[in-house]
Design an enzyme around this catalytic site. Structure first.
Site, PDB file in Angstrom:
ATOM      1  N   ASP A 189       0.858  -1.188   0.000  1.00 21.46           N
ATOM      2  CA  ASP A 189       0.000   0.000   0.000  1.00 21.46           C
ATOM      3  C   ASP A 189       0.894   1.238   0.000  1.00 21.46           C
ATOM      4  O   ASP A 189       2.118   1.148   0.117  1.00 21.46           O
ATOM      5  CB  ASP A 189      -0.892  -0.048   1.244  1.00 21.46           C
ATOM      6  CG  ASP A 189      -2.077   0.895   1.171  1.00 21.46           C
ATOM      7  OD1 ASP A 189      -2.249   1.591   0.149  1.00 21.46           O
ATOM      8  OD2 ASP A 189      -2.851   0.937   2.149  1.00 21.46           O
TER       9      ASP A 189
ATOM     10  N   GLU B  65       2.494   5.206  -3.918  1.00 19.51           N
ATOM     11  CA  GLU B  65       2.469   6.222  -4.989  1.00 19.51           C
ATOM     12  C   GLU B  65       3.798   6.974  -5.163  1.00 19.51           C
ATOM     13  O   GLU B  65       4.089   7.331  -6.328  1.00 19.51           O
ATOM     14  CB  GLU B  65       1.342   7.229  -4.710  1.00 19.51           C
ATOM     15  CG  GLU B  65      -0.042   6.650  -4.796  1.00 19.51           C
ATOM     16  CD  GLU B  65      -0.442   5.840  -3.553  1.00 19.51           C
ATOM     17  OE1 GLU B  65      -1.335   4.984  -3.649  1.00 19.51           O
ATOM     18  OE2 GLU B  65       0.171   6.058  -2.491  1.00 19.51           O
TER      19      GLU B  65
ATOM     20  N   ASP C 278      -9.387   3.843  -1.322  1.00 26.23           N
ATOM     21  CA  ASP C 278     -10.212   4.101  -0.141  1.00 26.23           C
ATOM     22  C   ASP C 278     -11.563   4.708  -0.523  1.00 26.23           C
ATOM     23  O   ASP C 278     -11.776   5.923  -0.438  1.00 26.23           O
ATOM     24  CB  ASP C 278      -9.457   5.014   0.822  1.00 26.23           C
ATOM     25  CG  ASP C 278      -8.165   4.370   1.310  1.00 26.23           C
ATOM     26  OD1 ASP C 278      -8.052   3.129   1.224  1.00 26.23           O
ATOM     27  OD2 ASP C 278      -7.274   5.098   1.770  1.00 26.23           O
TER      28      ASP C 278
END
Length: 993
Positions: free
Chosen positions: A562, A565, A642
């Site tokens: 996760d 980015e 999310d």
């Protein structure tokens, strides 16, 4: 003591009731727009949009780029030349290459002369590399680049052009215009794609910064508004806002030093005759991309691709999200084309449409529509791949050949995953596991978010709450279940933590602009980020996953990457500064959108060899990523981030996943139930029914939400959710076959109407229903509140369709109503298909390994049906050595015979592993054949004749009982053959007449 009268008591009770009701409502949340740039706040986007405005509003506009005719050379499929750019009194030289590949794909690349770039001194004493980033290809492109031997220039090209014929039967042509430079790509003589047709090509060349004196303002002189000074558009291809964002740019309290100055690349790409374009994943808008220059129902901002941790993202927006695939397809009747813009820097894409009709609102009715796109990237090369179709799969297949096919996952990975932030102890995990079993609800994987670690230090376990991780995983393994643990790229900066100590001592972290280790903030607080562009960092990262290093991990532990980015809580736009430095001194701005891919690449490789035994006979890794780029599909799965427990987010999940599928990354899902907030029981139930058709199927929830495991919903909701889960498990053979089709051909797993019916213009904008692989299953989940009676489903053709559960008949083309009570999923079977499934409910997919199969034969109007089944051991790479079963089932009306044929590739079936696998599957049989739309002539027939190859004497033809059932009302007749006694891996025949 304060005494309350009756009135005040009622008021207090009212307030208390309000508080209770508020606590039950899903909170209204929204993205913080101020944290993310608009085009107008992004200097290079604003400049190039203004450049486009100048060009398109100037009747005498001529693009300042010219191809020197004398420089053009074509040799063995590679055309080279020099494009010159007029900039004031100077002509700048830009090397051009046009590659023609055997696959039929063409590639256009424009760079900047290295000699010139080497002469430019970088500002701020920066150590950044002095060239345009040219390594995106090393990460994204893995095949399809064999140069064509047949590409050749053609005679009779009009003056001022070079024409090259290439592709299958030389049906493709590239018409390269010299002045101004542009390329028209044609198929069979008709232009399909135009590059620089509107003259918006713009390569912001490198230049030294010249400090200009600030002019003295005369008294009474009006101040010029910011952004008003546009002076260089027609000479250098850069529009100027007082050069305010050329050399330095600030946003949100952060300043980008921009040591190389302006270096954007931009180009217009037009699709003449095409109204619909798709792709540019990931965004929340409709599948068919909207226009972006304002107007009713249109966006005012371009589609942005700059991978970001967008907290509480909004619906129907071109705003950037977690991943970027700069791949676009255009569709018109019976024709599909596509382009891949290979650039990993921040990118914006404007879309407009124009019509040749006298009525500008007719959009192609009585005229033709052209979709114009304008691509703008902050840095790097101008590098475009062009695919001319003509079929949807031709384009998606060509893209997949270039960037790689989706991973063939382990069987467990396509079953149901149970997750929340967070299961708080190892006993909590075991309790959830037991309760699924107690309630007879299947699941395969349970997940751990960040709280399992000791103080958010990855590769550790909290000794108080997860004291016995191996014992926990042993219980899971008893029913062949798996554990997925999160490991993010930020490493906690804390003393006596061996991971960060090694990261620093080996100098494997991302650096800041001053070439020191970059420090930022994320979940652990002060953190460093591994630089997976560095080969040494990848090797070290792989070593961390060894069982003797990541103590407490086991063979059934897999990984969730996760925040890759990367997410940096105190960074500009919640990510890393663009002037940070990576391996080989590349600036972060050059490769930002690749960052997530590099991390999962390292993790995937690490999971192949966690022990010497696994290194010699590895199992397939499973890695979930949030951030992605073209090529990430080779390495794992992705989810849409999310989302919220709200009906619009459920509705948006379908076009988002369809977009991912046609963008070459089909192993995708959305958090079932919504991550933020508490879903109503109706919403939760409908979301499970939709999630049963997500390629990646996971329930997930925020730490502040109420527990929502399926067994907690209460009846009738738990029972309905369980049925949706069991439907997924029953259809796992069909899903696994669809994954195999994606793995070998790049086909989407869930397929939009236009992909299946490219001739049907009415369905080009549909994005709320889809087909599952090549099964003929057509699903339209209910995604709106209170819809309890029926669902309208669009049928694109005149074939017969049948309800999956009740065999109700439907016929198109047009809309039909399908029953959609809360306990029902609108699911149709298209005539002409054979659907494989396994009907025995089990606790996990691993326990279904030896279960028999049911084949559902759905006869269409012609009375025929066909389908396939792919099987392997579901975990190893032995299938690469022929250890698999691949069967084709076909029924012909003329013969009334159902046949099983082998589709295995010639020559692979003889390997040792292939023989071992086939032997292990000898006793796995077909236990039932169901024929939907069974002919009325079968009424009264009680037997079929069955024969099987390779079964010795027992292989002789034998009689098996068949039952025929008349359809009632609008339902189709159907027939059942129980236990035909044939092996799923052998050839056989069932004769119905």
């Amino acid at each position: 003591m304060l005494q309350l009268n009756a009135s005040s008591s009622r008021w207090s009770a009212f307030l208390l009731l309000c508080l209770v009701l508020c606590s039950l409502l899903t909170p209204v949340v929204t993205v913080k727009h101020e944290n993310f740039k608009t085009c107008d706040q992004s200097g290079f986007c604003k400049r190039n949009r203004a450049y486009a405005d100048t060009a398109l509003s100037t009747s005498s506009w001529s693009s300042p780029y010219t191809l020197e005719a004398s420089s053009v050379r074509l040799d063995k499929g590679l055309l080279t030349g020099i494009v010159t750019k007029k900039a004031g009194d100077e002509n700048l030289r830009l090397p051009l290459t046009v590659s023609f590949y055997e696959s039929g794909t063409a590639r256009v690349t424009i760079d900047e002369e290295k000699r010139r770039k080497g002469e430019i001194e970088l500002r701020h004493n920066s150590k950044a590399r002095k060239e345009r980033y040219n390594e995106a290809e090393q990460w994204a492109i893995v095949g399809g680049t064999v140069l064509s031997k047949g590409a050749a220039t053609t005679q009779g090209a009009e003056k001022g052009t070079t024409r090259v014929a290439y592709g299958p039967a030389s049906a493709f042509q590239a018409v390269i215009k010299h002045s101004p430079f542009g390329v028209d790509f044609k198929r069979n003589g008709e232009t399909q794609i135009k590059l620089n047709g509107e003259g918006l090509l713009n390569v912001e060349h490198w230049r030294p910064k010249i400090d200009k004196p600030v002019p003295e303002k005369k008294e009474g002189e009006e101040e010029k508004r910011e952004g008003e000074d546009v002076t260089e558009a027609e000479t250098s291809g850069v529009t100027v806002d007082d050069e305010g964002t050329w050399w330095e740019e600030s946003f949100g309290g952060n300043t980008d030093s921009k040591p190389r100055g302006p270096e954007a690349v931009a180009l217009d790409i037009s699709f003449p005759g095409y109204q619909h374009v798709y792709g540019l994943a990931e965004h929340t808008g409709p599948l068919s991309l909207k226009e972006t220059r304002g107007g009713d129902g249109k966006y005012t901002e371009p589609y942005r691709m700059y991978n970001s941790d967008v907290f509480e993202y909004e619906m129907d927006s071109p705003m950037t999200l977690y991943g970027s695939i700069p791949f676009m397809q255009a569709q018109k009747k019976n024709s599909t084309v596509g382009v891949l813009w290979l650039n990993a820097a921040e990118t914006w894409v404007d879309i407009t449409r124009s019509s040749s009709s006298a009525n500008p609102l007719s959009f192609g009715i009585g005229g033709t529509t052209t979709t114009n796109t304008h691509w703008i990237s902050e840095s790097g090369l101008l590098d475009i791949f062009v695919m001319l179709g003509p079929k949807p799969q031709d384009v998606i297949g060509a893209y997949s050949e270039l960037t790689g096919y989706t991973q063939l996952p382990q069987q467990f990975a396509i079953a149901y995953h149970q997750c929340r932030w967070n299961y708080v102890t190892d006993e909590d995990v075991k309790d959830v596991d037991r309760k699924f079993d107690k309630n007879k609800i299947p699941y395969d994987v349970i997940w751990l978010d960040i709280e399992y670690t000791e103080g958010k230090k990855y590769f550790t376990w909290d000794p108080m709450t997860f004291a016995d991780p191996l014992g926990m995983q042993k219980q899971l393994d008893e029913h062949e279940r798996k554990l997925v643990a999160i490991i993010d790229p930020h490493i906690k900066n804390e003393g006596n933590y061996y991971v960060v100590d090694e990261l620093k001592s080996k100098d494997l972290a991302v650096h800041n602009k001053d070439d020191n280790i970059y420090e930022g903030w994320c979940w652990p607080g002060s953190s460093y980020w591994i630089d997976c562009f560095n080969p040494a960092a990848r090797t070290w990262w792989q070593f961390l996953f060894r069982y003797d290093r990541f103590a407490g991990s086991a063979t059934n532990t897999f990984i969730w990457n996760d925040m890759n980015e990367p997410s940096v809580f105190n960074g500009p736009e919640t990510t890393m500064p663009k002037d940070n430095l990576h391996h080989a001194r590349w600036e972060h701005r050059d490769l930002h959108n690749l960052n997530g891919l590099t991390l999962i690449n390292a993790t995937y490789t690490a999971l192949l060899a966690r022990s010497p035994a696994e290194a010699s006979h590895p199992i397939r890794p499973f890695v979930l990523t949030r951030s992605f780029f073209a090529g990430s599909q080779r390495l794992g799965a992705v989810w849409t981030g999310d989302n919220q427990a709200a009906w619009p987010h459920l509705e948006a999940s379908i076009p988002m996943l369809l977009s991912m599928g046609i963008s070459g990354f089909p192993f995708a899902g959305a958090d079932v139930g919504g991550f933020f907030g508490n879903p109503s029981k109706e919403l939760l139930t409908r979301w499970y029914q939709a999630g049963a058709f997500y390629p990646f199927f996971r329930g997930h929830a925020h730490i502040d939400t109420r527990r929502r495991e399926p067994y907690l919903a209460g009846e009738p909701y738990t029972g309905i959710i369980t049925q949706a889960l069991r439907l997924r498990y029953a259809l796992l053979p069909a899903w696994y076959t669809a994954f195999h089709e994606a793995h070998v051909r790049g086909e989407p797993i869930v397929r939009p109407n236009w992909y299946v019916h490219p001739e049907d213009e009415k369905g080009f904008g549909l994005d709320d229903q889809f087909y599952v692989g090549g099964t003929g299953l057509l699903a339209k989940p209910v995604v709106r509140e209170g819809q309890m009676e029926s669902q309208e489903v669009y049928l694109a053709d005149g074939e017969r369709y049948f309800g999956y559960f009740d065999f109700e008949g439907y016929e198109g083309p047009g809309m039909v109503k399908v029953s959609a009570g809360l306990e029902e999923i609108p699911l149709l079977m298209r005539g002409g298909h054979v659907i494989p499934r396994r009907d025995r409910p089990r606790r996990s997919s691993g326990l279904m390994r030896w279960d028999p199969f049911t084949l559902v034969v759905v006869l269409g109007k012609a009375g025929d049906a066909e389908g396939t089944l792919y099987l392997d051991d579901g975990e190893s790479f032995d299938y690469e050595e022929g250890a698999f079963i691949h069967r084709k089932f076909s029924y012909g009306a003329a013969t009334s015979v159902l046949i099983s044929e082998d589709l295995a590739a010639t020559g692979t079936g003889g390997s040792k592993k292939a023989k071992e696998y086939l032997k292990s599957m000898e006793k796995v049989r077909v236990e039932k054949v169901i024929v939907v739309n069974a002919p009325a002539a079968w009424n009264g027939r009680e037997e079929v004749e069955v024969s099987e190859e390779g079964a010795g004497k027992s292989g002789a033809a034998r009689k098996v009982v068949m039952e025929w059932f008349a359809g009632e009302g609008g339902k189709a007749a159907w027939a059942v053959v129980r236990d035909p006694g044939v092996a799923i891996g052998r050839g056989w025949r069932v004769a119905f007449a």
